[in-house]
Design a protein around this motif. Structure first.
Motif, PDB file in Angstrom:
ATOM      1  N   ARG A   4       4.117   2.069  24.041  1.00 35.33           N
ATOM      2  CA  ARG A   4       3.536   1.912  22.543  1.00 35.33           C
ATOM      3  C   ARG A   4       4.024   0.525  21.942  1.00 35.33           C
ATOM      4  NH1 ARG A   4       1.507   6.716  20.872  1.00 35.33           N
ATOM      5  NH2 ARG A   4       1.724   8.589  21.572  1.00 35.33           N
ATOM      6  N   PRO A   5       3.272   0.167  21.009  1.00 35.71           N
ATOM      7  CA  PRO A   5       3.623  -1.339  20.443  1.00 35.71           C
ATOM      8  C   PRO A   5       5.395  -1.176  19.950  1.00 35.71           C
ATOM      9  CG  PRO A   5       1.640  -0.692  19.542  1.00 35.71           C
ATOM     10  CD  PRO A   5       2.089   0.506  20.369  1.00 35.71           C
ATOM     11  N   THR A   6       5.781  -2.395  19.915  1.00 37.92           N
ATOM     12  CA  THR A   6       7.296  -2.299  19.731  1.00 37.92           C
ATOM     13  C   THR A   6       7.811  -2.895  18.475  1.00 37.92           C
ATOM     14  OG1 THR A   6       7.573  -4.431  20.804  1.00 37.92           O
ATOM     15  CG2 THR A   6       7.711  -2.391  22.295  1.00 37.92           C
ATOM     16  N   ASP A   7       7.103  -3.355  17.601  1.00 35.07           N
ATOM     17  CA  ASP A   7       7.660  -3.563  16.288  1.00 35.07           C
ATOM     18  C   ASP A   7       8.045  -2.660  15.582  1.00 35.07           C
ATOM     19  OD1 ASP A   7       5.940  -3.215  13.885  1.00 35.07           O
ATOM     20  OD2 ASP A   7       4.346  -3.821  15.309  1.00 35.07           O
ATOM     21  N   PRO A   8       9.047  -2.667  14.741  1.00 34.92           N
ATOM     22  CA  PRO A   8       9.627  -1.479  14.217  1.00 34.92           C
ATOM     23  C   PRO A   8       8.953  -0.519  13.275  1.00 34.92           C
ATOM     24  CG  PRO A   8      10.517  -3.497  13.151  1.00 34.92           C
ATOM     25  CD  PRO A   8       9.722  -3.968  14.360  1.00 34.92           C
ATOM     26  N   LEU A   9       8.025  -1.034  12.456  1.00 37.79           N
ATOM     27  CA  LEU A   9       7.125  -0.296  11.557  1.00 37.79           C
ATOM     28  C   LEU A   9       6.172   0.537  12.347  1.00 37.79           C
ATOM     29  CD1 LEU A   9       6.688  -2.743   8.608  1.00 37.79           C
ATOM     30  CD2 LEU A   9       7.956  -0.461   8.772  1.00 37.79           C
ATOM     31  N   VAL A  27      -4.904   3.536  14.845  1.00 37.03           N
ATOM     32  CA  VAL A  27      -4.356   3.937  13.636  1.00 37.03           C
ATOM     33  C   VAL A  27      -3.578   2.935  12.965  1.00 37.03           C
ATOM     34  CG1 VAL A  27      -4.845   6.446  13.612  1.00 37.03           C
ATOM     35  CG2 VAL A  27      -2.546   5.447  14.331  1.00 37.03           C
ATOM     36  N   GLU A  28      -3.530   2.915  11.653  1.00 39.62           N
ATOM     37  CA  GLU A  28      -2.374   2.225  10.955  1.00 39.62           C
ATOM     38  C   GLU A  28      -1.982   3.254   9.808  1.00 39.62           C
ATOM     39  OE1 GLU A  28      -3.651  -2.608  10.712  1.00 39.62           O
ATOM     40  OE2 GLU A  28      -5.097  -1.182   9.680  1.00 39.62           O
ATOM     41  N   GLY A  29      -0.645   2.700   9.327  1.00 36.65           N
ATOM     42  CA  GLY A  29      -0.360   3.697   8.455  1.00 36.65           C
ATOM     43  C   GLY A  29       0.717   2.983   7.371  1.00 36.65           C
ATOM     44  N   TYR A  30       0.868   3.586   6.263  1.00 38.27           N
ATOM     45  CA  TYR A  30       1.580   3.094   5.210  1.00 38.27           C
ATOM     46  C   TYR A  30       2.442   4.209   4.643  1.00 38.27           C
ATOM     47  CZ  TYR A  30      -2.097   4.316   2.168  1.00 38.27           C
ATOM     48  OH  TYR A  30      -3.133   5.226   1.209  1.00 38.27           O
ATOM     49  N   GLY A  88       2.363  -1.122   4.445  1.00 36.30           N
ATOM     50  CA  GLY A  88       2.015  -0.633   5.676  1.00 36.30           C
ATOM     51  C   GLY A  88       2.661  -1.108   6.949  1.00 36.30           C
ATOM     52  N   ASN A  89       2.124  -0.753   8.096  1.00 40.65           N
ATOM     53  CA  ASN A  89       2.967  -1.258   9.406  1.00 40.65           C
ATOM     54  C   ASN A  89       2.468  -2.810   9.641  1.00 40.65           C
ATOM     55  OD1 ASN A  89       0.216   0.380  10.281  1.00 40.65           O
ATOM     56  ND2 ASN A  89       0.424  -1.156  11.779  1.00 40.65           N
ATOM     57  N   TRP A  90       1.497  -3.294   8.990  1.00 42.53           N
ATOM     58  CA  TRP A  90       1.081  -4.768   9.303  1.00 42.53           C
ATOM     59  C   TRP A  90       2.319  -5.625   8.368  1.00 42.53           C
ATOM     60  CZ3 TRP A  90      -1.846  -1.079   6.835  1.00 42.53           C
ATOM     61  CH2 TRP A  90      -1.684  -0.876   5.489  1.00 42.53           C
ATOM     62  N   ALA A  91       3.201  -4.955   7.601  1.00 42.78           N
ATOM     63  CA  ALA A  91       4.010  -5.946   6.802  1.00 42.78           C
ATOM     64  C   ALA A  91       5.128  -6.393   7.767  1.00 42.78           C
ATOM     65  CB  ALA A  91       4.447  -4.935   5.662  1.00 42.78           C
ATOM     66  N   TRP A  92       5.421  -5.956   8.763  1.00 40.85           N
ATOM     67  CA  TRP A  92       6.746  -6.502   9.385  1.00 40.85           C
ATOM     68  C   TRP A  92       6.565  -7.966   9.738  1.00 40.85           C
ATOM     69  CZ3 TRP A  92      11.461  -6.369   9.991  1.00 40.85           C
ATOM     70  CH2 TRP A  92      11.954  -7.254  11.185  1.00 40.85           C
ATOM     71  N   GLY A 121       2.535  -8.165 -14.113  1.00 42.60           N
ATOM     72  CA  GLY A 121       1.023  -8.619 -14.062  1.00 42.60           C
ATOM     73  C   GLY A 121       0.969 -10.114 -13.496  1.00 42.60           C
ATOM     74  N   VAL A 122       2.300 -10.731 -13.099  1.00 45.11           N
ATOM     75  CA  VAL A 122       2.203 -12.009 -12.459  1.00 45.11           C
ATOM     76  C   VAL A 122       2.788 -11.911 -11.085  1.00 45.11           C
ATOM     77  CG1 VAL A 122       2.722 -13.245 -14.630  1.00 45.11           C
ATOM     78  CG2 VAL A 122       4.425 -12.349 -13.360  1.00 45.11           C
ATOM     79  N   LYS A 123       3.112 -10.767 -10.425  1.00 46.62           N
ATOM     80  CA  LYS A 123       3.647 -10.609  -9.312  1.00 46.62           C
ATOM     81  C   LYS A 123       2.716 -10.335  -8.194  1.00 46.62           C
ATOM     82  CE  LYS A 123       8.241 -11.315 -10.291  1.00 46.62           C
ATOM     83  NZ  LYS A 123       8.706 -12.149  -9.555  1.00 46.62           N
ATOM     84  N   THR A 124       2.824 -10.939  -7.138  1.00 46.06           N
ATOM     85  CA  THR A 124       2.182 -10.712  -5.664  1.00 46.06           C
ATOM     86  C   THR A 124       2.408  -9.904  -4.662  1.00 46.06           C
ATOM     87  OG1 THR A 124       2.929 -12.616  -4.646  1.00 46.06           O
ATOM     88  CG2 THR A 124       1.106 -13.102  -6.344  1.00 46.06           C
ATOM     89  N   VAL A 125       1.715  -9.609  -3.568  1.00 47.06           N
ATOM     90  CA  VAL A 125       2.252  -8.943  -2.631  1.00 47.06           C
ATOM     91  C   VAL A 125       3.409  -9.539  -1.924  1.00 47.06           C
ATOM     92  CG1 VAL A 125       1.710  -7.578  -0.322  1.00 47.06           C
ATOM     93  CG2 VAL A 125       0.281  -7.524  -2.298  1.00 47.06           C
TER      94      VAL A 125
END
Length: 440
Positions: free
Chosen positions: A372-377, A131-134, A278-282, A256-260
């Protein structure tokens, strides 16, 4: 001597036959893997499992973007997979004639949040295996600083007390009023609505109203009833979207000009306190040059919108990876397959592969915290999934009719943010586009 040799050969043949019969009773597993990038890991796993149990696991891997066609061709042969995967309710609708009922399997019994499974008619046909989450990521160092302000205008003392939209709005509005004292430009990072950068809103945020509409109207997600929506929870979507726009580091007219990447950099540099992702953002946060956010201060909050009963809502947790067992396989092979996937997520050997080599956030209670994975998100995802009384929001955006629908929705949100389109027109466009794109 000839008689002795004949008797000996007969005994050997009988022994071999008995051994083969005994081994065949165990069945075998044939897995059609979806991800070419982990094919070698699954081959290692198969060898390790056979060594431990004596049961043969055959792993075949589909080429990139060819899983459905490969599965179709394989199902028509004597070497059909006993274990395959679907991407959710739509995938189940395509493969329901091959999906065994899984509610009695050991793996399903250990699924942390059973609402994540693919079901139809109250029966289980797909088990999520990663799973992933946001949700709303927040910097606890900044929120703690806010709660310590002597002149704050709210009653709340910590983010633990923020469990619905009314509380979230009250806290965020007051934080925005105190942004100078907090040393931030705004509460939320930029709402990125540049074309191609708007997926957090036209897909991830849009998942919330769709999830509640289908859930509260008891819609069968594998049926044609998903081919239309009323956008019943449009006001709730507007609640949180307006909050993102108003309590932001930038004026709404500039979205309108902003990115992730812009948004994640603003969060990493502590120009804001919160950002939806989402948790991929760490990796994005920690990789920003000059990042100021410490791992221990990265926390998650569900995306509250004002839906009744949302105090029990968790993060948006989901996947497009669900295990299915081929019900047309022999009973022995079906049981062998169920045993294999349970071993993978419960044995010491299997769990090491899951966390260390596959890198999965596993949605099962067979994992201890240190497994479990250890990154904070990722840690936050696991924590929210395990909270008693909390129900995760499923990823119903897998049911969105097309990319065109999502792109049109994003364009409507941009025009609304810039004051060029009314909310009533946004709602009308969403309803119309969903229906027309579902008929394509």
């Amino acid at each position: 001597m000839k008689k002795i040799i004949l008797v000996t050969c007969a005994l050997l043949a009988a022994t071999t036959s008995m051994f083969a019969a005994k081994k065949s009773k165990k069945g075998q597993v044939r897995y059609l893997n979806f991800k070419p990038e982990v094919a070698s890991i699954y081959q290692e796993l198969a060898a390790a499992y056979e060594k431990e149990t004596g049961v043969k696991v055959i792993v075949e891997t589909a080429a990139n973007n060819a899983y459905e066609s490969t599965l179709t061709s394989k199902m028509a042969t004597k070497q059909a997979p006993t274990l395959f995967q679907i991407n959710g309710p739509r995938g189940y609708a395509n493969w329901k004639n091959y999906c065994a009922e899984l509610s009695d399997t050991e793996l399903y019994k250990h699924l942390t949040d059973k609402s994540l499974a693919v079901t139809s008619g109250g029966k289980v046909y797909g088990i999520p295996y990663v799973v992933e989450g946001y949700g709303i990521i927040y910097n606890a160092a900044i929120t703690d600083k806010y709660f310590a302000l002597p002149n704050k205008a709210t009653k709340y003392k910590s983010m633990d007390e923020v469990n619905n939209f009314a509380a979230l709005k009250e806290v965020c509005d007051d934080m925005q009023a105190n942004k100078d004292a907090l040393g931030i430009k705004g509460v939320f990072a930029s709402t990125s609505l540049k074309a191609g950068e708007d997926w957090r809103w036209q897909t991830h945020l849009a998942n919330l109203p769709v999830y509640y509409e289908f859930k509260n109207n008891n819609v069968d997600l594998a049926s044609d009833a998903t081919k239309k929506i009323n956008f019943q929870y449009d006001k709730e979507f507007k609640n949180i979207f307006d909050l993102y726009l108003n309590d932001s580091v930038i004026p709404a007219k500039n979205v309108g000009v902003k990115t992730v990447d812009n948004s994640m950099a603003e969060f990493a540099l502590e120009e804001c306190a919160m950002v939806q992702n989402g948790n991929w953002a760490w990796g994005q946060i920690s990789g920003v040059s000059g990042n100021k956010v410490k791992a221990e201060n990265v926390k998650y909050l569900p995306i509250y919108t004002g839906v009744a009963g949302e105090e029990g809502q968790g993060l948006c947790i989901g996947t497009e990876n669900f295990y299915c067992i081929n019900k047309k396989a022999s009973k022995q092979d079906q049981q062998a397959t169920a045993d294999f996937i349970y071993w993978l997520y419960s044995s010491e050997t299997g769990k090491k592969y899951v966390t260390e080599k596959l890198g999965f956030i596993a949605p099962f209670d067979t994992f201890a915290d240190n497994e479990r994975p250890t990154d904070p998100l990722a840690v936050e995802i696991s924590k929210w999934m395990a909270k008693p009384g909390i129900t995760s929001v499923a990823w119903n955006f897998t049911l969105f009719p097309s990319q065109t629908f999502k792109d049109n929705f994003g364009a409507s949100l941009l025009r609304y943010a810039q004051g060029a389109k009314s909310w009533e027109d946004v709602k009308a466009s969403v309803v119309k586009d969903w229906a027309s794109e579902s008929d394509m």
